[in-house]
Design a protein around this motif. Structure first.
Motif, PDB file in Angstrom:
ATOM      1  N   UNK B  14       0.848  -1.363  -0.155  1.00 28.97           N
ATOM      2  CA  UNK B  14      -0.209   0.002  -0.041  1.00 28.97           C
ATOM      3  C   UNK B  14       0.808   1.364  -0.032  1.00 28.97           C
ATOM      4  N   UNK B 100      -5.217   8.116 -11.488  1.00 29.95           N
ATOM      5  CA  UNK B 100      -5.665   7.115 -10.527  1.00 29.95           C
ATOM      6  C   UNK B 100      -6.654   7.645  -9.559  1.00 29.95           C
ATOM      7  N   UNK B 101      -7.754   7.133  -9.186  1.00 32.79           N
ATOM      8  CA  UNK B 101      -8.813   7.644  -8.364  1.00 32.79           C
ATOM      9  C   UNK B 101      -8.470   7.937  -7.017  1.00 32.79           C
ATOM     10  N   UNK B 102      -7.361   6.917  -6.389  1.00 31.06           N
ATOM     11  CA  UNK B 102      -6.975   7.189  -5.202  1.00 31.06           C
ATOM     12  C   UNK B 102      -5.571   7.786  -4.888  1.00 31.06           C
ATOM     13  N   UNK B 103      -5.074   8.196  -5.880  1.00 27.94           N
ATOM     14  CA  UNK B 103      -3.698   9.095  -5.659  1.00 27.94           C
ATOM     15  C   UNK B 103      -3.757  10.235  -6.487  1.00 27.94           C
ATOM     16  N   UNK B 156     -11.580   6.390 -12.306  1.00 25.69           N
ATOM     17  CA  UNK B 156     -12.311   5.291 -12.249  1.00 25.69           C
ATOM     18  C   UNK B 156     -13.186   5.555 -11.432  1.00 25.69           C
ATOM     19  N   UNK B 160     -14.775   5.394  -3.995  1.00 24.78           N
ATOM     20  CA  UNK B 160     -14.314   4.574  -2.903  1.00 24.78           C
ATOM     21  C   UNK B 160     -14.203   3.190  -2.926  1.00 24.78           C
ATOM     22  N   UNK B 161     -14.374   2.659  -4.143  1.00 30.72           N
ATOM     23  CA  UNK B 161     -14.277   1.071  -4.180  1.00 30.72           C
ATOM     24  C   UNK B 161     -12.955   0.602  -3.692  1.00 30.72           C
ATOM     25  N   UNK B 162     -13.181  -0.641  -3.214  1.00 31.72           N
ATOM     26  CA  UNK B 162     -12.111  -1.289  -2.424  1.00 31.72           C
ATOM     27  C   UNK B 162     -11.159  -1.888  -3.528  1.00 31.72           C
ATOM     28  N   UNK B 163     -11.937  -2.918  -4.236  1.00 28.07           N
ATOM     29  CA  UNK B 163     -10.988  -3.404  -5.407  1.00 28.07           C
ATOM     30  C   UNK B 163     -10.856  -2.641  -6.519  1.00 28.07           C
ATOM     31  N   UNK B 164     -10.140  -3.404  -7.489  1.00 30.22           N
ATOM     32  CA  UNK B 164      -9.577  -2.612  -8.829  1.00 30.22           C
ATOM     33  C   UNK B 164     -10.593  -3.373  -9.772  1.00 30.22           C
ATOM     34  N   UNK B 165     -10.645  -2.634 -10.892  1.00 32.24           N
ATOM     35  CA  UNK B 165     -11.414  -3.542 -12.063  1.00 32.24           C
ATOM     36  C   UNK B 165     -12.548  -2.928 -12.758  1.00 32.24           C
ATOM     37  N   UNK B 166     -12.989  -1.728 -12.251  1.00 30.66           N
ATOM     38  CA  UNK B 166     -14.396  -1.344 -12.531  1.00 30.66           C
ATOM     39  C   UNK B 166     -14.305  -0.989 -14.098  1.00 30.66           C
TER      40      UNK B 166
END
Lengths: 701, 179
Positions: B14, B100-103, B156, B160-166
């Motif tokens: 992480x 990236x949605x989370x960075x 993406x 706040x999804x936890x897994x990737x691949x949406x």
């Protein structure tokens, strides 16, 4: 850094293909708007389009002739736009506007500009046609009278397209809107911006009266094919199993959908060879085709072979590309017989070799190779020169039959140097390229494969077992190797060294025999090479050579492609390159980067006193112009209209178009989420349970 | 012990994503500065596979990021990626950037209509955009967008999804404006 810029340019130069162009084309009137300084553009009704395609071997010469009319009350200026297929070359343009003929003459760009400017200043009408950066062919025509007819004839050279064992010729029909001679102005809708659905080349309107197409195809491919089929009713005349003539059964078709002809080669136990020749000037030009339509049952796998795989594991491969590479490679290794030798070189900014030199594929080595592939990770930069050098100079355990396979996404630096190096040191090895991923830089990848006399394969989310098999059998079951042309006259062969003939990959070549005509040839032309364990020979006597047309132009086009490639990889400096292209273009009448067509008005412009019905006045017909056979009935409406100005419409009643509008954009979406949050959650669970257990144990003690 | 190792491993994975994203941007800003002076792209570090092409700034959210020349997995780990199939700002066509949605793309969900986005190209020209519209699109169904003289910011979805691949993408459309 120079190389980087060049490669970017090349990507932008990869033009969309004919059928993909979603932009309006045809003839358009320009109305200058003095108040806003801008101009509006209106579509000119197309009366009729005639298309003739002549196929010789794998090459096509297409002539398109379009008929337009000015149905308006105004003297207008028009622009003609025509999309050209990828990499095609224009060599002919002629226009007839009312009684005026406009002839395209090839000149150097600056020269063309000068002629244009001079003519303009002396008050003559002329137009300049140049090959713009995009492959839309564009020319301007001035002073079109009300009711006047315009005929545009254009010719270009191209290749047959071949995909999934099928050849095809696709002719997109021109966009066209119904011209409604209604005087009710409200009915005519103006369109501010381009609606891609409305302006697609396909006209949903199924009225047969609009822009009928007549299509004639002379299909002389030189190898046996299945009976051509089409999405339209066609008449087919079979001259021989290798030569068909195709025309529309109904004589014409409406411009409602694309016209498509497809046919398949018929396999045989021997490769097909066809030779076309033509005398042009003092020289004799020959175009040859070797087509290996051989069923794989007739082919034997090479007993032994050395295979060196160069695998790109740089950062740009990360994600799905590296997974695809590993899958194909793993499947490929499983296929290798134990008489073969293998080595793998993985590279990013450094390179790593599986073995010092290619090793025999026994169980142990196979296992080590698979292990090596499993451990591959995509990271860091791309230094391709080192591994290619290693592969080219690798000591081969066999005398010949050394296959190098480069697997990459094409996002590499030093491509030019790589091509140059391969060109220099390939010897009798072959270099094949497997391009991986969604956007491989295929110009250079293809160039590398061509230079390495190898084949080019593209992998993107396919069935990896199949791709691996395709690759394995293709390169290890050659149809013909070491091909050579034997001719007792001094001649120039293009390409200089013929590639090996592999399954499903026909090869073309040209021969220019200077200062010789077909009649001067006495001895046959012989092509020889190695078939599996055998010698193969094809011989053709001069009088058996088929009569070709435009062979010199097709030769010049191929020569220009070669010169362009040599310039791209730095073998030719800009100046030499330019001179060579200009020389060829002027000699063979081709529009290129450095040459333009200048259209010169041959007929004296109509006197102001002449009335508008003067189309019927006899006129001089320039050389090469075939007087079009247009159905008068189609024109009658407009002819009458021109006699009675009441029926001519105002310019703004035509369909207005935004020619500069760009069709919709296609984006290759990428995954933009990571497993970061998941990792954190796991970390939290593990660490907290660790702390929990730790405390529990403490309390127990 | 296993738990400690497991915990350590996942924290490492992480943090690696997080640290890569942050450190790379610092180095990239430095490389961008050099690129502007030289007028051609400069590599942030020798083994880097790609080059900086644009600088993206959103003053309201204090965002300043260097956009990289491709949308490969590696590029996106280090910074937002410019879609090579779209066009640079000076062409007056569509410019599309994925993050990236989370960075790097964390700010995207905060954007509001009318927010100003600034883009600088390698010729040191600034272009200004105003946020105009938001769309959510399923990439399996449709990847055609209409061409505009503007900017598309893509990330993406859900945020706040936890897994990737949406297969879902959140697209911000911003129109070019003149200041």
């Amino acid at each position: 850094m120079k190389t980087l810029y060049l490669s970017i340019c090349l990507i932008f130069f990869s033009f969309p293909s004919f059928s993909e162009i979603n932009q309006p084309y045809g003839l358009f009137f320009i109305q200058d708007n003095e108040i806003t300084q801008g101009h509006k553009i209106f579509e000119v009704p197309t009366l009729k389009t005639d298309i003739e395609v002549k196929v010789q071997g794998l090459l096509t010469t297409t002539t398109v002739r379009q008929y337009f009319i000015n149905p308006t009350q105004e003297h207008t200026e028009a622009i003609y736009l025509f999309p050209l297929p990828d990499k095609s070359l224009v060599d002919h343009l002629q226009m007839k506007i009312g009684d005026r003929f406009i002839n395209g003459i090839i000149e150097k760009k600056e020269e063309a500009e000068k002629i244009y400017q001079e003519a303009k200043q002396s008050g003559k009408k002329t137009s300049l046609v140049s090959s713009s950066r995009s492959n839309i062919f564009k020319t301007k025509i001035a002073n079109i009278q009300p009711g006047e007819m315009i005929i545009v004839e254009i010719q270009y050279q191209d290749k047959l397209s071949f995909k999934d064992d099928e050849y095809s010729i696709r002719i997109p029909t021109v966009i066209n809107h119904r011209y409604e001679p209604s005087k009710n102005k409200e009915k005519v809708s103006k369109i501010e911006t381009l609606n891609p659905d409305l302006h697609s080349p396909i006209n949903e309107n199924n009225s047969y009266s609009i822009n009928p197409y007549s299509i004639n195809i002379d299909l002389n491919v030189g190898f046996k094919i299945t009976k051509p089929s089409s999405n339209e009713n066609i008449n087919i005349t079979e001259t021989s199993p290798t030569h068909y003539s195709i025309s529309l059964a109904e004589g014409s078709m409406p411009s409602t959908k694309d016209f498509l002809v497809t046919f398949q080669p018929i396999s045989s136990s021997e490769p097909y060879v066809e030779i076309y020749g033509e005398n042009v000037g003092n020289d004799f030009y020959v175009y040859g085709l070797v087509n290996p339509q051989i069923h794989s049952n007739f082919l034997e796998l090479s007993h032994s072979s050395v295979i060196t795989i160069i695998a790109d594991v740089s950062g740009s491969m990360s994600g799905s590309s590296i997974d695809q590479l590993k899958s194909v490679l793993t499947n490929f290794i499983y296929l290798l017989p134990d008489t073969y030798y293998l080595n793998i070189i993985a590279f990013n900014d450094d390179h790593y070799k599986l073995f010092k030199k290619p090793e025999i594929v026994n169980e142990v080595n196979k296992h080590r190779a698979l292990q090596f592939v499993r451990n591959m990770h995509a990271d860091s930069g791309t230094e391709m020169l080192g591994p290619i050098y290693e592969a080219l100079f690798e000591k081969s355990p066999l005398q010949d039959n050394h296959q190098i396979i480069l697997m990459t996404d094409g996002a590499v630096s030093n491509e030019m140097e790589a091509v140059a190096m391969v060109n220099e040191h390939i010897g009798n090895k072959n270099l094949h390229v497997v391009a991986i991923g969604s956007a491989p830089n295929s110009y250079l990848a293809k160039g590398l494969a061509k230079t390495g006399r190898g084949s080019f394969l593209y992998v993107n989310n396919d069935v990896f077992e199949e791709k691996a098999e395709e690759l394995f059998y293709k390169i290890n079951r050659p149809v013909l190797k070491n091909l050579r042309v034997y001719l007792d006259k001094e001649h120039l062969l293009l390409p200089k060294k013929l590639p090996d003939v592999l399954v499903g990959e026909p090869i073309s070549f040209f021969i220019k025999i200077p200062n010789t005509s077909k009649e001067d040839l006495i001895n046959p032309i012989v092509i020889g090479g190695d078939q599996f364990l055998d010698y193969w020979k094809f011989s053709i006597s001069p009088d058996e050579i088929q009569e070709g047309t435009n062979i010199n132009k097709l030769w010049a086009k191929e020569k220009i492609d070669e010169i362009m490639f040599h310039n791209a990889i730095g073998f030719l400096d800009r100046g030499t390159y330019e001179n060579k292209v200009i020389k060829l273009a002027l000699e063979h009448n081709l529009v290129t980067e450095f040459t333009s067509l200048v259209a010169v008005d041959e007929e004296i412009t109509r006197q102001a006193s002449d009335n508008l019905n003067s189309h019927q006045i006899a006129h001089n017909i320039p050389d090469g112009w075939v007087e079009p056979n247009i159905e008068i009935s189609n024109l009658l409406k407009y002819q009458n209209a021109s006699g009675d100005n009441q029926d001519l419409i105002a310019l703004n009643q035509l369909q207005e178009i935004d020619v500069n509008a760009v069709p919709s954009l296609q984006i290759h979406f990428v995954q933009t989420d990571t497993l970061k949050n998941l990792y954190y959650i796991f970390a939290l669970i593990f660490l907290s349970s660790f702390v929990f257990l730790f405390i529990c144990r403490r309390q127990l003690h | 012990m296993f738990l400690l190792l497991g915990g350590g491993y996942f924290s490492y994975q992480g943090l690696k994503i997080e640290i890569k994203a942050r450190v790379a941007q610092i180095l990239l800003h430095y490389a961008w500065h050099n690129s502007l002076e030289k007028g051609e792209p400069v590599k942030p570090w020798p083994s880097f596979d790609g080059s900086p092409v644009l600088k993206l700034e959103i003053p309201k959210y204090n965002i300043s990021q260097i956009v990289l020349s491709s949308t490969s997995g590696q590029s996106l780990a280090f910074g937002p990626g410019f879609h090579n199939e779209t066009f640079l700002p000076h062409t007056n066509k569509t410019t599309a950037i994925s993050s990236h949605r989370d960075s790097h793309g964390l700010y995207i969900k905060k954007l509001k209509k009318g927010d100003i986005i600034k883009i600088q190209d390698i010729d040191n020209t600034w272009y200004h955009y105003s946020v105009d519209d938001f769309t959510i699109l399923n990439v399996n169904e449709n990847n055609n967008l209409s061409n505009i003289n503007g900017l598309l910011l893509i990330t993406c979805y859900p945020f706040d999804a936890i897994t990737s691949g949406t297969p879902l993408r959140f697209i911000v459309t911003a129109k070019k404006i003149k200041l």
